[in-house]
Write a protein that holds these residues in place. Structure first.
Motif, mmCIF file in Angstrom:
data_model
loop_
_atom_site.group_PDB
_atom_site.id
_atom_site.type_symbol
_atom_site.label_atom_id
_atom_site.label_comp_id
_atom_site.label_asym_id
_atom_site.label_seq_id
_atom_site.Cartn_x
_atom_site.Cartn_y
_atom_site.Cartn_z
ATOM 1 N N ASN A 54 23.012 -17.180 88.104
ATOM 2 C CA ASN A 54 23.960 -18.240 87.766
ATOM 3 C C ASN A 54 24.628 -17.966 86.421
ATOM 4 N N SER A 55 23.843 -17.490 85.455
ATOM 5 C CA SER A 55 24.408 -17.192 84.124
ATOM 6 C C SER A 55 25.374 -16.012 84.188
ATOM 7 N N LEU A 56 25.101 -15.030 85.075
ATOM 8 C CA LEU A 56 25.999 -13.882 85.211
ATOM 9 C C LEU A 56 27.302 -14.278 85.903
ATOM 10 N N LYS A 57 27.213 -15.181 86.880
ATOM 11 C CA LYS A 57 28.415 -15.625 87.601
ATOM 12 C C LYS A 57 29.375 -16.361 86.684
ATOM 13 N N TYR A 58 28.831 -17.172 85.799
ATOM 14 C CA TYR A 58 29.677 -18.029 84.974
ATOM 15 C C TYR A 58 29.694 -17.603 83.502
ATOM 16 N N GLY A 59 29.118 -16.438 83.208
ATOM 17 C CA GLY A 59 29.184 -15.913 81.843
ATOM 18 C C GLY A 59 30.530 -15.256 81.588
ATOM 19 N N LYS A 60 30.812 -14.982 80.345
ATOM 20 C CA LYS A 60 32.088 -14.346 80.005
ATOM 21 C C LYS A 60 31.900 -12.835 79.882
ATOM 22 N N GLU A 61 32.950 -12.115 80.159
ATOM 23 C CA GLU A 61 32.892 -10.659 80.072
ATOM 24 C C GLU A 61 32.631 -10.246 78.623
ATOM 25 N N GLY A 62 31.656 -9.368 78.445
ATOM 26 C CA GLY A 62 31.269 -8.957 77.104
ATOM 27 C C GLY A 62 30.300 -9.925 76.447
ATOM 28 N N GLY A 63 29.842 -10.915 77.204
ATOM 29 C CA GLY A 63 28.949 -11.935 76.663
ATOM 30 C C GLY A 63 27.482 -11.548 76.780
ATOM 31 N N THR A 64 26.629 -12.545 76.565
ATOM 32 C CA THR A 64 25.182 -12.310 76.529
ATOM 33 C C THR A 64 24.454 -13.396 77.305
ATOM 34 N N THR A 65 23.423 -12.998 78.027
ATOM 35 C CA THR A 65 22.467 -13.930 78.634
ATOM 36 C C THR A 65 21.110 -13.648 78.015
ATOM 37 N N SER A 66 20.526 -14.651 77.391
ATOM 38 C CA SER A 66 19.245 -14.447 76.705
ATOM 39 C C SER A 66 18.181 -15.368 77.285
ATOM 40 N N VAL A 67 16.947 -14.889 77.267
ATOM 41 C CA VAL A 67 15.810 -15.662 77.753
ATOM 42 C C VAL A 67 14.870 -15.913 76.576
ATOM 43 N N SER A 68 14.400 -17.146 76.450
ATOM 44 C CA SER A 68 13.495 -17.520 75.352
ATOM 45 C C SER A 68 12.288 -18.254 75.919
ATOM 46 N N ILE A 69 11.159 -18.126 75.213
ATOM 47 C CA ILE A 69 9.928 -18.819 75.604
ATOM 48 C C ILE A 69 9.438 -19.630 74.412
ATOM 49 N N PHE A 70 9.031 -20.870 74.686
ATOM 50 C CA PHE A 70 8.479 -21.732 73.652
ATOM 51 C C PHE A 70 7.143 -22.279 74.134
ATOM 52 N N GLU A 71 6.117 -22.097 73.329
ATOM 53 C CA GLU A 71 4.792 -22.610 73.678
ATOM 54 C C GLU A 71 4.665 -24.039 73.168
ATOM 55 N N LEU A 72 4.418 -24.965 74.082
ATOM 56 C CA LEU A 72 4.193 -26.366 73.733
ATOM 57 C C LEU A 72 2.698 -26.650 73.765
ATOM 58 N N HIS A 73 2.312 -27.905 73.738
ATOM 59 C CA HIS A 73 0.890 -28.255 73.674
ATOM 60 C C HIS A 73 0.135 -27.729 74.884
ATOM 61 N N ASP A 74 0.507 -28.165 76.082
ATOM 62 C CA ASP A 74 -0.153 -27.688 77.293
ATOM 63 C C ASP A 74 0.855 -27.149 78.308
#
Length: 354
Positions: free
Chosen positions: A244-264
């Motif tokens: 989905n991010s690649l379909k609607y991203g801009k040419e020359g743009g970036t798709t990044s993935v992040s992880i956040f640890e919460l309590h549980d």
């Protein structure tokens, strides 16, 4: 108690009225007292009997019926049940609650009917587009009688791509139907979510290159982050969100993935710097076949069910998915997963799961 007060007031009123009339004609206080007492007693008995028998008994029955209907019981179950001493007040509250509930149900039914109409319209369009294309290519080949073999081969390739589109559409519809019915089991296991994300990003590299978009997953996530979920289905979630991010991203743009640890929990976010989404569309983004820009979306391709499948998979895990977006700046999709409980080791004993 209120019934007796009501009867008492009415009996007093009648007794006073007749006593005044008696005094006006006879001018005799003794006769007035006798009239007042007799009238009061008789009126009290008559009023109490009439109200109790012909009014209160009917109200009690109505109250029982309403109460049992709210509980989903049969009307016959209403007879003989205990009700409070003030059924009139109870009926008023029951009817108010019932009316509010029915109004809410009617509004929900209207929303569902609107959704059903839109869904039927969308699915009709989704099926008609590739079917008409296939029919057109086949008719053209038949009319040409395979004289132009190059053209026939091109048209057959195009027809095959539309058949693939129909196949994907039917497959996604079948999957989302099974997810809604709970027919697809969730096979929980412990796994490293960062390893899974790396696998998906590696498999999406060629597609990202075709869109001229860079995929990012920072090195700080090399340390194992364990989650408890269905690995295969979460892989599908990440693949759908990356696509989905690649379909609607801009040419020359970036798709990044992040992880956040919460309590549980562990929060996974996929962010792009593409076209973004208007705020008014955000509440409907996970609906089946919903597209913010129909013409552009259909040129890009896809079944239009990717985000709906993502939502159903995450909800089947009893977790949540969210989206935030700014038009022209990009979008961020985030979903939570249950964090795997750590293993507890004791010296000289086998490893135990907490």
């Amino acid at each position: 108690m209120k019934l007796r007060v009501l009867v008492f007031i009415n009996a007093i009123a009648v007794a006073i009225t007749l006593s005044i009339a008696n005094y006006y004609f006879q001018q005799n206080l003794h006769a007035v007292l006798v009239t007042f007492t007799a009238t009061f007693v008789i009126s009290f008995i008559i009023f109490y009997y009439l109200i109790e028998k012909y009014i209160y008994s009917k109200i009690k029955l109505i109250y029982k019926q309403i109460h049992n209907l709210k509980l989903g019981r049969d009307l016959r179950d209403a007879i003989g049940e205990h009700v409070s001493a003030d059924p009139i007040n109870d009926v008023e509250h029951e009817v108010e609650e019932w009316a509010t509930q029915k109004k809410s149900e009617i509004e929900e039914l209207r929303k569902q009917e609107k959704f059903r109409r839109e869904f039927l319209s969308n699915i009709s369009h989704e099926f008609k587009t590739p079917l008409f294309a296939i029919q057109g290519y086949i008719d053209a080949i038949q009319e040409d009688d395979f004289e132009d073999k190059d053209m026939a081969r091109q048209f057959l390739d195009k027809a095959a791509r539309n058949v693939d589109r129909l196949s994907y559409l039917i497959k996604d519809l079948d999957e989302i139907s099974k997810l809604e019915k709970g027919e697809i089991p969730i096979n929980y296991s412990k796994f490293k979510i960062n390893d899974l994300i790396k696998e998906v990003l590696d498999s999406s590299e060629l597609k990202a290159e075709r869109h001229h978009i860079t995929l990012e997953f920072k090195e700080k996530y090399d340390e194992a982050i364990m989650v408890y979920a269905d690995r295969e289905k979460i892989s599908q979630v990440i693949i759908n969100l990356i696509d989905n991010s690649l379909k609607y991203g801009k040419e020359g743009g970036t798709t990044s993935v992040s992880i956040f640890e919460l309590h549980d929990q562990v929060l996974v976010e996929i962010t792009d710097d593409g076209i973004g989404i208007e705020e008014k569309y955000l509440p409907r983004l996970f609906e089946r076949f919903f597209r913010t820009d129909s013409s552009r979306s259909r040129k890009i391709g896809g079944s239009g069910l990717g985000l709906a499948i993502v939502k159903h998979i995450i909800e089947a895990h009893q977790q949540t998915i969210t989206v935030r977006s700014t038009e022209g700046l990009g979008s961020t999709f985030g979903f939570t997963l249950q964090k795997a409980k750590p293993q507890i080791a004791f010296p000289g004993l086998p490893v135990l799961k907490s």
